[in-house]
Scaffold this motif. Sequence first.
Motif, PDB file in Angstrom:
ATOM      1  N   PHE A  61     -10.707   5.095  -8.572  1.00 33.15           N
ATOM      2  CA  PHE A  61     -10.793   3.383  -8.248  1.00 33.15           C
ATOM      3  C   PHE A  61      -9.298   3.202  -7.356  1.00 33.15           C
ATOM      4  N   GLY A  62      -8.247   3.810  -8.480  1.00 36.12           N
ATOM      5  CA  GLY A  62      -6.929   3.818  -7.560  1.00 36.12           C
ATOM      6  C   GLY A  62      -6.882   4.040  -5.578  1.00 36.12           C
ATOM      7  N   ILE A  63      -7.930   5.147  -5.535  1.00 39.41           N
ATOM      8  CA  ILE A  63      -7.833   5.517  -3.800  1.00 39.41           C
ATOM      9  C   ILE A  63      -8.645   4.389  -3.058  1.00 39.41           C
ATOM     10  N   VAL A  64      -9.466   3.314  -3.841  1.00 41.18           N
ATOM     11  CA  VAL A  64     -10.056   2.864  -3.919  1.00 41.18           C
ATOM     12  C   VAL A  64     -10.168   1.817  -3.522  1.00 41.18           C
ATOM     13  N   ARG A  65      -8.931   1.154  -4.470  1.00 44.33           N
ATOM     14  CA  ARG A  65      -7.938   0.068  -4.081  1.00 44.33           C
ATOM     15  C   ARG A  65      -6.883  -0.031  -3.072  1.00 44.33           C
ATOM     16  N   MET A  66      -6.828   0.939  -3.216  1.00 41.71           N
ATOM     17  CA  MET A  66      -5.712   1.700  -1.929  1.00 41.71           C
ATOM     18  C   MET A  66      -5.976   1.455  -0.746  1.00 41.71           C
ATOM     19  N   MET A  67      -7.130   1.661  -0.408  1.00 39.34           N
ATOM     20  CA  MET A  67      -8.056   1.776   0.696  1.00 39.34           C
ATOM     21  C   MET A  67      -8.414   0.220   1.270  1.00 39.34           C
ATOM     22  N   VAL A 101       3.943  -0.757  -6.528  1.00 36.18           N
ATOM     23  CA  VAL A 101       3.291  -0.246  -6.879  1.00 36.18           C
ATOM     24  C   VAL A 101       2.439   0.488  -8.004  1.00 36.18           C
ATOM     25  N   ASP A 102       1.104  -0.270  -8.500  1.00 37.61           N
ATOM     26  CA  ASP A 102       0.939   0.654  -9.970  1.00 37.61           C
ATOM     27  C   ASP A 102      -0.956   0.724  -9.203  1.00 37.61           C
ATOM     28  N   VAL A 103      -1.509   1.037  -9.209  1.00 34.14           N
ATOM     29  CA  VAL A 103      -2.975   1.494  -7.987  1.00 34.14           C
ATOM     30  C   VAL A 103      -3.877   1.372  -9.614  1.00 34.14           C
ATOM     31  N   THR A 104      -3.806   1.386 -10.876  1.00 32.48           N
ATOM     32  CA  THR A 104      -5.016   0.776 -11.391  1.00 32.48           C
ATOM     33  C   THR A 104      -4.580  -0.989 -11.679  1.00 32.48           C
ATOM     34  N   ASP A 105      -3.680  -1.300 -11.296  1.00 33.78           N
ATOM     35  CA  ASP A 105      -3.993  -2.770 -10.399  1.00 33.78           C
ATOM     36  C   ASP A 105      -3.969  -3.466  -9.366  1.00 33.78           C
ATOM     37  N   GLU A 106      -5.210  -4.184  -9.153  1.00 36.81           N
ATOM     38  CA  GLU A 106      -5.222  -4.440  -8.193  1.00 36.81           C
ATOM     39  C   GLU A 106      -4.751  -5.432  -7.530  1.00 36.81           C
ATOM     40  N   ILE A 107      -4.141  -6.311  -7.944  1.00 38.61           N
ATOM     41  CA  ILE A 107      -3.010  -7.535  -7.601  1.00 38.61           C
ATOM     42  C   ILE A 107      -1.468  -6.736  -7.312  1.00 38.61           C
ATOM     43  N   SER A 108      -1.311  -5.794  -8.189  1.00 37.38           N
ATOM     44  CA  SER A 108       0.009  -4.655  -7.339  1.00 37.38           C
ATOM     45  C   SER A 108      -0.524  -4.545  -6.283  1.00 37.38           C
ATOM     46  N   VAL A 109      -1.442  -3.684  -6.300  1.00 40.82           N
ATOM     47  CA  VAL A 109      -1.668  -2.865  -4.754  1.00 40.82           C
ATOM     48  C   VAL A 109      -2.242  -4.097  -3.515  1.00 40.82           C
ATOM     49  N   GLN A 110      -2.538  -4.458  -3.685  1.00 41.77           N
ATOM     50  CA  GLN A 110      -2.337  -5.708  -2.630  1.00 41.77           C
ATOM     51  C   GLN A 110      -0.763  -6.757  -2.563  1.00 41.77           C
TER      52      GLN A 110
END
Length: 233
Positions: free
Chosen positions: A107-113, A52-61
């Motif tokens: 923004f990494g936290i926002v993506r994760m949440m 997971v890369d928290v700066t990457d939306e697709i990675s988080v998904q």
Amino acid sequence: MRVVFITGGNKGLGYEAAKQLVTKGYKVYIGSRDLVRGKETAQTIGAYAIQVDVTDEISVQKAADRLNQIEGKVDILINNAGISGGFNPPRDITVETMTAVYNTNVFGIVRMMRHFIPLLEQSAQPVVVNVSSGLGSFDMVTNPETMESKVNSLAYCSSKSAVNMLTLQYAKGLPHIQINSADPGATNTDLVGDASNNAKPASEGIIPIIRLATIDANGPTGTFENQHGTMSW
């Protein structure tokens, strides 16, 4: 068995937290940008690794989808991944530096949440721990008696203040999930480096992280804590 996912779990505070939670009987997945390194680390402590890369939306998904396939839930999410962006004085700060720091820390936290809330809601008692810092506390950075008041890092400090507000707003909006901020203090990790002469081992820094991650259903939500207890915002 409660399932834990920790971002930035292959080193530093994330690694120490993962190791201790494994010994306590939790099933731990460490999130790592480099899956090879993540797997190597996980194997040494009896955990599992997911890229997971928290700066990457697709990675988080993809990480959320993978955990959904394997476990169908996440009981405890520890948002630990973060960068300092350097400890440059305000006059040297650029928009590019601020963007990079906020992209990971905030923004990494926002993506994760965004992608992990559905997994958390499959848990009987969902918990989120956002790893923050005393450097994000307005009270501490304005108190001349604290170490935090001696640090002038516009990007990092303001990003951790933002993390604390994220914690409060998520906790207010998601009362069925226990969401808290933890301050590990200055620890001997890659993030701190030589920035503090009072740095302590990561094994001590994780005390509030572990305490908040392992709370029961009567535990707090919307709080900011360090190893000594509740902190001022």
